[in-house]
Scaffold this active site. Structure first.
Site, PDB file in Angstrom:
ATOM      1  N   SER A 113       1.969  -9.755  -0.695  1.00  0.00           N
ATOM      2  CA  SER A 113       1.586  -8.342  -0.598  1.00  0.00           C
ATOM      3  C   SER A 113       1.866  -7.706   0.756  1.00  0.00           C
ATOM      4  CB  SER A 113       0.099  -8.192  -0.942  1.00  0.00           C
ATOM      5  OG  SER A 113      -0.686  -9.033  -0.113  1.00  0.00           O
ATOM      6  N   LYS A 152       0.819  -1.214   0.000  1.00  0.00           N
ATOM      7  CA  LYS A 152       0.000   0.000   0.000  1.00  0.00           C
ATOM      8  C   LYS A 152       0.855   1.269   0.000  1.00  0.00           C
ATOM      9  CE  LYS A 152      -4.273  -1.781   0.387  1.00  0.00           C
ATOM     10  NZ  LYS A 152      -4.233  -2.965   1.203  1.00  0.00           N
ATOM     11  N   GLU A 187      -9.771   6.078   2.844  1.00  0.00           N
ATOM     12  CA  GLU A 187     -10.610   5.071   3.477  1.00  0.00           C
ATOM     13  C   GLU A 187      -9.693   3.900   3.816  1.00  0.00           C
ATOM     14  OE1 GLU A 187     -10.326   5.338   0.136  1.00  0.00           O
ATOM     15  OE2 GLU A 187      -9.397   3.359  -0.056  1.00  0.00           O
TER      16      GLU A 187
HETATM   17  C1  LIG Z   1      -5.053  -4.080   1.151  1.00  0.00           C
HETATM   18  C2  LIG Z   1      -4.295  -5.314   1.026  1.00  0.00           C
HETATM   19  C3  LIG Z   1      -4.569  -6.233  -0.017  1.00  0.00           C
HETATM   20  C4  LIG Z   1      -5.676  -6.063  -1.001  1.00  0.00           C
HETATM   21  O1  LIG Z   1      -5.591  -4.937  -1.793  1.00  0.00           O
HETATM   22  P1  LIG Z   1      -5.280  -4.984  -3.348  1.00  0.00           P
HETATM   23  O2  LIG Z   1      -5.642  -3.629  -3.806  1.00  0.00           O
HETATM   24  O3  LIG Z   1      -6.151  -6.048  -3.943  1.00  0.00           O
HETATM   25  O4  LIG Z   1      -3.851  -5.295  -3.508  1.00  0.00           O
HETATM   26  C5  LIG Z   1      -3.747  -7.349  -0.125  1.00  0.00           C
HETATM   27  N1  LIG Z   1      -2.761  -7.585   0.751  1.00  0.00           N
HETATM   28  C6  LIG Z   1      -2.479  -6.742   1.766  1.00  0.00           C
HETATM   29  C7  LIG Z   1      -1.360  -7.075   2.682  1.00  0.00           C
HETATM   30  C8  LIG Z   1      -3.245  -5.578   1.939  1.00  0.00           C
HETATM   31  O5  LIG Z   1      -2.961  -4.747   2.948  1.00  0.00           O
END
Ligand SMILES: *Cc1c(COP(=O)(O)O)cnc(C)c1O
Length: 403
Positions: A389, A106, A128
């Site tokens: 992620s 993010k 948000e």
């Molecule tokens: C917010 C988040 C996601 C999902 O968001 P995407 O926009 O689909 O990438 C995935 N993994 C983590 C660790 C997140 O914080």
């Protein structure tokens, strides 16, 4: 994959515009657009113009690249998952967004938009947040660049992710509880947009995924493209085949997946987006309009939006970004779902085999790889790039209850 295949593929997609700029009025096929009141349409036009100028300006690009290096810790490593690969019979490589400052991808987008906001002369960011990761990233970027931050968060999510609420406040952000509807991400997003209407002169709305009115889906994908571009270079150096056979990422709104896919769109790599069974916009949604864009949303027979529900708060969004809906229609990417139980299993397995505790969101992608390797859908010896992620620290209390 052989170099010759890659070259043939490149020639076949050259000029196709897939994962390039959207068509007129922010369209990805029949999805996307800018479904907002006139006051916000003007604000979106300003963001669009500012982003186009910034993205074409080497000065802006250079400043962002430097911030990503010295503050976020980019480039993030590509880690071969040795032991798990051996167990699964595939060659699994992890793109380590979990190692970024603040612990998820993010921050790439939040920092890009914060820098854009300063270029536009805005002094405040609005955001948000669901699990709180985007809120923390926005609060962090705001602190770094001397901006104010106001973060809207559903009351229920504030209870579930109280640690992230505390982190945001420590970073100097104002966290506004949203008490309407189901008191989760969907309601927080509606509230943030409503708030932006009255504050467009001094505030920039920092959307956290590839969703929202044009230009956000495109702009956020461009800010996340760094994941795929780094991974592309790292795969070229690390993999015998240069390009992985499969590129896999979890999908909430779809930003980490879009950023990863963008780096490989000119290759024959197969794209897989993994959704939560209870939040499967791309795999189970129907055409609709919400939060300023047209895409696939979970709906009941009367067209009412159904609340998403999964073990990972970051995937609790009832829709999916418009570009993913389009990639699905084109057959360029496919979207699958996994269950909460598979996710818990995948989380524990990665922790024990590789010493990495993934975010529950990221563990969705891994859960599919484990299943597909077991069923033969991923043939033995396949190379798989998986974007991790985020890190699992925020989920420890959830895991403590469930494992
Ligand atoms: C917010 C988040 C996601 C999902 O968001 P995407 O926009 O689909 O990438 C995935 N993994 C983590 C660790 C997140 O914080």
């Amino acid at each position: 994959m052989q170099t010759r295949d890659v070259l043939a593929w490149r020639a076949s997609v050259a000029g196709s515009g897939v994962m390039g700029e959207p068509a007129a009025r922010g369209r990805f096929g029949e999805y996307g657009g800018r479904y907002v009141p006139e006051s916000l349409a003007e604000a979106c036009r300003e963001v669009d113009e500012a982003f186009r100028g910034a993205w074409a300006d080497p000065g802006f690009r250079g400043a962002l690249t430097r911030l990503l290096a010295v503050h976020v810790g980019r480039p993030t490593p590509l880690t071969p998952a040795w032991r798990l690969s051996g167990e699964l019979g595939v060659q699994l490589y992890l793109k380590r967004e979990d190692l970024t400052h603040t612990g998820s991808h993010k921050i790439n987008n939040a920092l890009g938009q914060a820098l854009l906001a300063t270029r536009m002369g805005r002094r405040r960011l609005i955001a948000e947040t669901g699990a709180g990761m985007h809120g923390v990233a926005t609060a962090t970027a705001a602190a770094l660049l001397g901006l104010e931050a106001t973060v809207f968060m559903g009351e229920r999510d504030m209870e579930r992710q109280s640690l992230n609420v505390f982190r945001m406040r420590l970073l100097g952000a104002e966290v506004v509880p949203v008490t309407s509807g189901s008191r989760t991400l969907k309601d927080a997003t509606s509230e943030a947009m409503r708030h932006w209407v009255g504050t467009t002169d001094d505030s920039h709305y920092c959307v956290g995924s590839v969703v929202g009115p044009d230009p956000y889906p495109w702009m956020v994908r461009e800010f996340q493209r760094v994941i795929g571009e780094e991974a592309r270079v790292q795969c070229a150096a690390e993999l015998v085949t240069g390009v992985p056979d499969h590129v896999v990422a979890c999908v909430g709104g779809g930003s980490n997946a879009a950023g990863t896919f963008a780096g490989f769109v000119d290759t024959p790599a197969r794209f897989v987006g993994v959704e939560a069974a209870g939040g499967a916009g791309a795999s189970g949604g129907r055409l609709g309009v919400l939060h300023g864009f047209r895409s696939l949303f979970l709906q009941d027979d009367e067209g009412q939006i159904i609340e998403a529900d999964s073990i990972a708060a970051g995937l609790d969004y009832p829709g999916v970004g418009p570009e993913h809906a389009h990639l699905r229609d084109l057959g360029r990417a496919r979207y699958v779902t996994v269950t909460d139980d598979e996710v818990l299993g995948a989380t524990a397995r990665l922790a024990r085999t590789e010493g990495i505790l993934p975010a529950l969101e990221s563990a969705h992608a891994l859960a599919w790889v484990i299943r597909a390797a077991g069923s033969g859908e991923l043939p033995a010896g396949s190379t798989v790039l998986l974007t991790l992620s985020g890190r699992g620290d925020k989920d420890v209390s959830t895991l403590k209850e469930l494992l």
